[in-house]
Every structure is written in structure tokens, then in C-alpha cells.
Design an enzyme around this catalytic site. Sequence first.
Site, mmCIF file in Angstrom:
data_model
loop_
_atom_site.group_PDB
_atom_site.id
_atom_site.type_symbol
_atom_site.label_atom_id
_atom_site.label_comp_id
_atom_site.label_asym_id
_atom_site.label_seq_id
_atom_site.Cartn_x
_atom_site.Cartn_y
_atom_site.Cartn_z
ATOM 1 N N ASP A 94 33.791 38.997 47.416
ATOM 2 C CA ASP A 94 33.851 40.430 47.170
ATOM 3 C C ASP A 94 33.250 41.108 48.399
ATOM 4 O O ASP A 94 32.562 40.479 49.206
ATOM 5 C CB ASP A 94 33.087 40.801 45.893
ATOM 6 N N TRP A 95 33.513 42.387 48.532
ATOM 7 C CA TRP A 95 33.154 43.081 49.769
ATOM 8 C C TRP A 95 31.626 43.190 49.913
ATOM 9 O O TRP A 95 30.966 43.786 49.076
ATOM 10 C CB TRP A 95 33.826 44.451 49.789
#
Length: 746
Positions: free
Chosen positions: A278-279
Amino acid sequence: MKNKILQLLLLFAFVTFTSCKNNDQSADFDSNSVQKEYAGKEIGSEFDAEIDKLVAQMTLEEKIGMLHGNSMFTSGGVKRLGIPELKMADGPLGVREEISRDNWAPAGLTNDFATYYPAAGALAATWNDEMAYTFGNSVGQELRARDKDMLLSPAINIVRTPLGGRTYEYMTEDPFLNKKMAVPMVVGLQDNDVMACVKHYAANNQETNRDFVDVQIDERTLREIYLPAFEASVKEGKAYSIMGAYNKFRGEYLCENDYMLNKILRDEWGFKGVVVSDWAAVHSTVKSLKSGLDIEMGTPKPFNEFFLADKLIAAAKNKEISEAEIDIHVKRILRTLFQIKAMGGKERVKGSLATEAHYQDTYKIAAEAVVLLKNENNALPLKLDGVKSVAVIGNNATKKNALGGFGAGVKTKREITPLDGLKNRLPKSIQINYAEGYLERYEEKNKGNLGNVTSTGPVTIDKLEPAKLQEAIEAAKKSDVAIIFAGSNRDYETEASDRRDLKLPFGQEELIQKVLAVNPRTIVVIVAGAPFDVDAVSKKTKALVWTWFNGSEGGNALADVLLGKINPSGKLPWTMPKKLMDSPAHATNSFPGDKAVKYEEGILVGYRWFDTKKVAPLYPFGYGLSYTTFAIENAKADKTEYALNETISVSVDVKNIGKVDGKEVIQLYTSKSDSKITRAAKELKGFKKVLVKSGDSNTVTIKVPVKELAYYDVAAKKWTVEPGKYTLKVGSSSRDIKKEIGITIK
């Protein structure tokens, strides 16, 4: 003569299309009574020799360039060797608009409009796996038309708390329903030469403190509740990518969690694809790579400062990690690029974008997602005889939800609001009196900060504006019928914050009660993605309808339900509690935790808790009414005893004893009252949606492999089917069981 024949053919085609669009319950609906099986395509090894040659020619820097973002939504390629960037797009509601390469600002293009698809909660409410395939396949075509390789979707985390900010884009509270909807969506997507990126792996069930909260779940609960949809996406759907979650699990961040990424995902399940973070969810260099992460994505620091960028080059040169280890991850990425034909010279799906066919896909899903919660004295569908005016009340009648909130939306040219839908569908002779009723307002300190990661959520102003209230009351008074559009929106339900409570925001409850007082012919429609406290509203109104952030054609689909062109067939994909403290995570005081959260309710998530603890919900899991009445008769199993390797086959006759055609969802739950282990009162193990015409009867067959009855034996570290007597419960919700069948597992 030729012209006349051509005109007749065109007229016939138009009438057929219009009929399918507006009025035909059977349009594009396969009424085959047996559950379908969906199987994805395995990542092959036919390109391994070519991949080995490519890797042998790459420098260390080129290899590492493929393991991290080199823009907001691409990881690096190697141009001189013909290796392209891996191009990603957000996608819970459709393909996100293009943004700048190095920040979140929109790129300002004119060719990145897309179809707005119903949120995943709506998709789950269809209880129709064919709609899940349609959803995935349609979005996959749009992804290819935008020249993307990977869709960051579906999000299949379990709905653990009704307050969850992402409940609208997750699917359900039930692992079986989740996996049965996730697999066809993954297969549909990947049929278009793209990768599904299944997220957020795993146990990512709250936004509060999501960046660091340490989730503590016992092993049986992990295996039975939180992993099945991921496992099925890998084993059956053959998902090509998985996204690692933000949170910790048992003390280790999930993007560097050897147990979850290597031991379970790859060693046990045989996952062959790529794991993407995920970012900004990565916290280490060597550890994350060795623990199973392949690609680090994120923001806001410069891309070369990522953990898997310059730091990894330095670690490799210092012999902290071998180049052979780096090669493993590069080869995984290359295999997926070959698999989706981004490399290798094979012709790739071209795709199509924002077409009428795709808008019709959204219509079909939206129409099956609407849930009829209450319909006293057949208040719905609306009878228009003698009706000259309709009051349409509420900000949600005109609110658009394709964009909004903190997280991925869609830039679309078509979003039919509820008011638009009624204007499109009501006869022109009927006067529509619109009144906004309530204002969507937030406390000043909350403005521009809707994405604050907190359990306090957006802070709303809940006082009605007197002039707006009076306008709504007058509109209701002077109209024959009133429809209030209340609920939520994507600014209030949003990624990065959980809600404060279950109350309807913006003073809506007061508005609803005051409108009901002046016009008893008032229909209440809730637009939302997650449960709200609608107990008082439900008691007062004769008709209550639940709809969703329901896509480009949502308003037309909703109007067709209200007017009876579509018979509602949606079922709740989660339990609607009477009060928040009835929900298991809150009843056990184990949400949201602080630095750690322990899932004290164990396997008793959602309806498992309500049914086992005998807590009455407001509306149960699987609940939804129809404009017709169904009788469920002659439910029987094909045998009384089964061996471990056999499949239970349950048949049931579904008779439509009402006056209109309709679709019913037959739900099959299992229970074992004399079990030696702790079990829920019942567990969903099969379902089938079937179209039955008025006066007709259809036989539905639901097949349940005996292995589906297994529990996870922690001591033996394996799935075990306990022998003995089981009860199969057939009904139309978790609380509406029509027939029980006893069987024995030998």
C-alpha cells in the site's frame, strides 16, 4: 420495401433494448439453478528462459528500479531491454482519473473520463456472482482502454465494525460471501490481460491508527474469518497481485511479515504473482524484501528515497542482501508482465471506455443491489393513479458520489442522481417539487481534513437550517407523495477515517420525522455504504429503501425500483444493528484499540455474533424484501450421510405466489449443535439467486463440498471436518430459516 423492412428491424431492436433496460427481470440473467464455478488462468512458466536472459543483461540499478515506484502509479521498467513500466490505477469505483507523475494533483486530461461503477458494498448486496464477473470484466475493459496493467482492486477485507470508513468499498462481514463475490470479479478483470491487485492483505479492518495499529487475532479466527477470501482469490481466481496492508499483524508490519507473505501466501497457497505495498506502507529495506514484498509504492518523498530504491542499492553493495534475492523479485514482476501480454509480442485486449454497454453493466448491478427494508401496506411500488405531484426532499437527491472523500474516485461524464432518475422515469404530467431539506456541513476545524486518520470521523453540523426545513415541509404538504433521500455520502464515509457513531448526519432524522408528520405517504430512501441507526425512522415510515453509491446509472435503477419496473432483489451484505454496542467489536470493547487491537469476538463476527448471542438486529444479514412473495418448499439433501470427499447437494423449490416476476436469494447455512469446539450458531455455506416468474416454481440446487464444513484445527495446523450430525438451514436471511435438514458426516 427494403427501407420499410430496415425501419421495422431498427424499431424491433430499439424496443427490445428498451425492454431489457427498463422492465425485463430476466435481462442478461442466467437462471441456471446450480452455482457457477469461476477459475482464473495460472501464471505460466513458458517465458522463464526469456526472463532469465533479460535478468542476466540487467544492471543492479535497473533491477532495483523495477522494485519501487518511479511515479505515483508506475514502477520502473528498463527501456533498453523493452521492459515497460508497470502501470497501475486505483479502481474501487472504476478507473481513477490520471494524476501527475510526482504528486496527487489531477493531470488535467480530457480523455480519462470513465464509467462510475457501484461500490463493492452494492455489488455484494446483489448476492449474484454473475454480477461480480460482469463488474470485473467491464472494469477490466476500461483499464485496458486506459493502457493500464494493474487495477488496485478488489478490496475484500471483512466488515468488522459498522463504523469502518471503507465499509462502502469492502464487501461483506462474511468470509464465504466475500470469496464467492471476489473470485468472479478477479477472473473477470484478468480475462482482459490485466492484473487484479487484491487488497488489503490482511486484517485491515479499521482506518483508526491504520498506519501502525498492531492487530492481534488468534489463528483459528484468522484462518476462518479474515483469510478465506484472499485464499480463494489466489487459489481459484489466480490473482496476479496482492497488496500488503498498512497495519501490523502480531507485531510485524504486513509489508514485511514473513509469516503472512511467505509462509501462508506463497508456501501454503502457492501464490506466484507480485506483492505490492500500500502507498507508503513500507518500513524497512532488506527485511521487507526477504519477507516477501516485491514492489514498494508510495508518497510523498522522492522516489529514489524509497526503502527499495537507493537504500536497497546500498544494501546490495554492502552484501546485506544478495543479488540472487533481488533477482527473485524481478522475475516475479516479469512473469506477470508476460502473463498479461504487456511483453512477449502477443496481441493484447484493446478495451473500451465509458461505453453505453458499460453504463448498462452498472445499471444491471445497481438494479439488483437496491434493498427493500420495509413495505407496509404495499406502499411500494408507487401507484401513480391520481398522483399529480411528488415531493423530492433531501440533499442526497442531487448529491454526486463518483468523486469525493479521501481516496479513489472516478471522473465520469454520467452520474444519474436520484432526482435525475425520477425526472427520467416519472410521467411528464407529474409535478416534481424538490427541496434540499438539509445541508451537508462540517465543523470549521474539519474542513479540508476529511481524511484525518481518526476514530472521530468527520464532525458534522447537525442543526437544520429553518428556511430549508420549512421549504421541505411545504413541498411535502402540497404534494401527493413525498420521497426523502437521506443517509450518507462519500465525503462522510471515507478512507482514512472511521465514523464517530451510527447517527444520521446533518440533522436528517429531525427532517424525516417532520416531513412524515405532514405527509403520511412518505417514502424514505437511505443512500449509504455502511449501516446507520435507522430504527426510529423504520418505525415511522411505511416504506424504507436502502441504496448505495450506486454508479453512473444508479438514479435510473433506483427510480425503476420505486416505480415497479424493477422488482427489488438486493439483500443486506452485513448486519444492521439496533445500536452500535450490539455489534461484536463494540460489545467486547475491542475497537479501536490504541497501539494494538485484539479481536476479542474471535470467530463471532457479524451475524455469527448476533445469532449465537441471541442479540436481535434491526435488519439481519441476508435480509431484503420483494414486491412479490416466495414460498420455499421441498427442501431436501440428496443423501443423509456423506464422506469427507463428497459434495452435499441440496435442492429446494422456490415458488412465486405473488403477482409479479421476481428474484429471490436462497441462502444455505450450516450448524452443529453438539460440536466439541466453539462454533457460531450458523454459517453461510451456499447461496443462489434465481428468477421466478409469477405463478411459477423453480428448483434451485446448491452444492456444498463437505470440506466447506471444516474448522481450522490450530494444534494440528490443518483444516478438519468434525464427524457427526449437522443441520442444513435453508432460508432467505440469517434470521428467516424456512427449512432444516439433518445430515451426518462420517
